[in-house]
Every structure is written in C-alpha cells, then in structure tokens.
Design a protein around this motif. Sequence first.
Motif, PDB file in Angstrom:
ATOM      1  N   PHE A  98      16.289  -8.973  -6.682  1.00 31.87           N
ATOM      2  CA  PHE A  98      15.598  -8.481  -7.874  1.00 31.87           C
ATOM      3  C   PHE A  98      15.638  -6.941  -7.953  1.00 31.87           C
ATOM      4  O   PHE A  98      15.968  -6.305  -8.838  1.00 31.87           O
ATOM      5  N   GLY A 146      11.363  -6.495  -8.982  1.00 28.98           N
ATOM      6  CA  GLY A 146      10.994  -7.926  -9.096  1.00 28.98           C
ATOM      7  C   GLY A 146       9.902  -7.824  -9.998  1.00 28.98           C
ATOM      8  O   GLY A 146       9.916  -8.637 -11.073  1.00 28.98           O
ATOM      9  N   ILE A 177      11.517  -6.818 -13.561  1.00 28.00           N
ATOM     10  CA  ILE A 177      12.435  -7.950 -14.127  1.00 28.00           C
ATOM     11  C   ILE A 177      11.363  -8.969 -14.716  1.00 28.00           C
ATOM     12  O   ILE A 177      11.577  -9.365 -15.657  1.00 28.00           O
ATOM     13  N   ASP A 178      10.140  -9.233 -13.892  1.00 27.51           N
ATOM     14  CA  ASP A 178       9.300 -10.405 -14.459  1.00 27.51           C
ATOM     15  C   ASP A 178       8.637  -9.985 -15.584  1.00 27.51           C
ATOM     16  O   ASP A 178       8.578 -10.741 -16.589  1.00 27.51           O
ATOM     17  N   ALA A 194      11.525  -9.842 -18.677  1.00 26.92           N
ATOM     18  CA  ALA A 194      11.952 -11.203 -19.010  1.00 26.92           C
ATOM     19  C   ALA A 194      11.312 -11.973 -19.850  1.00 26.92           C
ATOM     20  O   ALA A 194      11.824 -12.966 -20.644  1.00 26.92           O
ATOM     21  N   TYR A 214      19.047 -13.492 -15.442  1.00 23.36           N
ATOM     22  CA  TYR A 214      19.146 -13.306 -13.918  1.00 23.36           C
ATOM     23  C   TYR A 214      18.150 -13.641 -13.200  1.00 23.36           C
ATOM     24  O   TYR A 214      18.245 -14.211 -11.887  1.00 23.36           O
ATOM     25  N   GLN A 215      16.739 -13.662 -13.630  1.00 27.54           N
ATOM     26  CA  GLN A 215      15.563 -14.245 -13.083  1.00 27.54           C
ATOM     27  C   GLN A 215      15.635 -15.631 -12.520  1.00 27.54           C
ATOM     28  O   GLN A 215      15.278 -16.209 -11.759  1.00 27.54           O
ATOM     29  N   ARG A 216      15.965 -16.159 -13.851  1.00 32.06           N
ATOM     30  CA  ARG A 216      16.238 -17.736 -13.913  1.00 32.06           C
ATOM     31  C   ARG A 216      16.957 -18.256 -12.817  1.00 32.06           C
ATOM     32  O   ARG A 216      16.788 -19.219 -11.951  1.00 32.06           O
ATOM     33  N   ASN A 268       6.047 -13.660  -8.411  1.00 26.92           N
ATOM     34  CA  ASN A 268       6.677 -13.991  -9.735  1.00 26.92           C
ATOM     35  C   ASN A 268       6.189 -14.893 -10.669  1.00 26.92           C
ATOM     36  O   ASN A 268       6.222 -16.057 -10.053  1.00 26.92           O
ATOM     37  N   GLU A 275       7.607 -16.817 -12.963  1.00 26.75           N
ATOM     38  CA  GLU A 275       8.557 -17.923 -13.225  1.00 26.75           C
ATOM     39  C   GLU A 275       8.743 -18.759 -12.097  1.00 26.75           C
ATOM     40  O   GLU A 275       8.718 -19.819 -12.155  1.00 26.75           O
TER      41      GLU A 275
END
Length: 246
Positions: free
Chosen positions: A90, A104, A107-108, A111, A163-165, A196, A198
């Motif tokens: 991340f 992290g 990005i969270d 996203a 990317y997170q997925r 996170n 997701e």
Amino acid sequence: AVTRGPGLIGALLVGLSAAKAIAWARRLPLAGVDHLHGHVASLYLGPDPVEPPFLCLLASGGHTLLLDVREHGSFGRLGTTLDDAAGEAFDKGARLLGLGYPGGAAIDRLAREGDADAYSFPVARVPGLDFSFSGLKTSLLYAVRELGPEELERRRADLAASYQRAIVRALAERARAAARAAGLKTIAVVGGVAANSELRASLPDARFAPLSLCTDNAAMIASAARFVEALPYPLYLDLDAYASLS
C-alpha cells in the motif's frame, strides 16, 4: 511490559532500555512481549473480545501472516509473504500515485472515488498459503508510466481502487483458504491494514481489531503481557531486543 521485537532495532533498544530502567528503579518484574503477539492480543480487549480458536490474518507495514491461534499467548504460522508485506505494498503504491503517508489510508480514501474494475492488476499465486505482492507493485508502476500527467490525474482514483482491490482480494481469499485448511470457523484480522474499509467489507463475517488498536499501540502490548511470564527483578537486565522473525 515492553516490546522486544521484531521491528526497527534502534527503536526497540530505546524502548527496552527505558522499560528496564523503570522496572529496576521500582524493583518491579518485567515482561518482554513479541510485537506480533501484541497485534493478536489486541483482539482480547473490549468491548467485544475474541476468544481462541481462530484464524488470524495479521497484515501490517512490516508483516503479512496467517496464524493458527488455538490459545492465548501462542500461535502457529500457516503462511507469510515472500516479499513485500501488504502494508508495504500500500505504501509503495501510494508513492507511485503521488499520495501521502500512510499510504494505506491515502489509497483507501481515494479508492472510494474510483472504479475498482477499471484496471486488472494481477497478484502472484504462490504455492500453499503464502503471499507475494512485489509483482503487483510493478504492474502499477507500468500502468502509471503509460499515462501522461493529465491522464494520470484523471485516472488516479481508478488506479487506487483497482490496486486496492487486488491486495484485498489476495488477503481475503488466502484467509478463507487458511481457515478451511485449519478447520477454524472464525477469522480475525489485526494490524494496520485491518483498518482498510474494503478489507472489512470483503470479510463481513470476520472479527476485526478495533480501529483504535489496528496500528501499533501500547494497549495491545499490555494485553499480550498478561500471557507472558514476567522476569523478576533484576533478571531482566540481560533481556535483549531482536529485529526480525526467528
């Protein structure tokens, strides 16, 4: 109680020296705690403590582990990362996208504005229950290089979401597989990556450490110390720190 390791050796030595001095000056016993046991022990705190047995996914900036937890104070290791930890992936991805630190969380947030199906980022499938995230980071690097500055700005949220997925899918799938292999009905998640959104949505039946206890904190070390035999005064003066997993 004090963290002995694993971690950055300089920081560990400072903390251990301070704890020894406090305990020695007051003639108190001292419990040396493993940092990873601390993360697991965050699950034993209120308001809704988790009781063994359970499968624990420990995902942080320095470690990604699948742990078979049968009792307080101990666990068996089922899988680990062969290269980057999930939190490290991340952070590196966030740098490639020009985002802030911690990666992290950045990005969270981004996203949520993007389309997770816009890009198909592969995650290496390695034997057993281990992880590998270095190839995923390289895929993001190539995707970013192919875009000009204006296009990157326009697609940044899509890149972050995709990317997170990919990271979350790898973590969730491996955690479920490990739980099945170990015959454990409960999955629990700890470490910084446990915050996170997701990942929490992808494992709706799992037990997560409270958000305030996901990143490194003193409460989890105190919790783990309850299951460690403390050394009496002054036997802990020879206690040493360690930087890496044995």
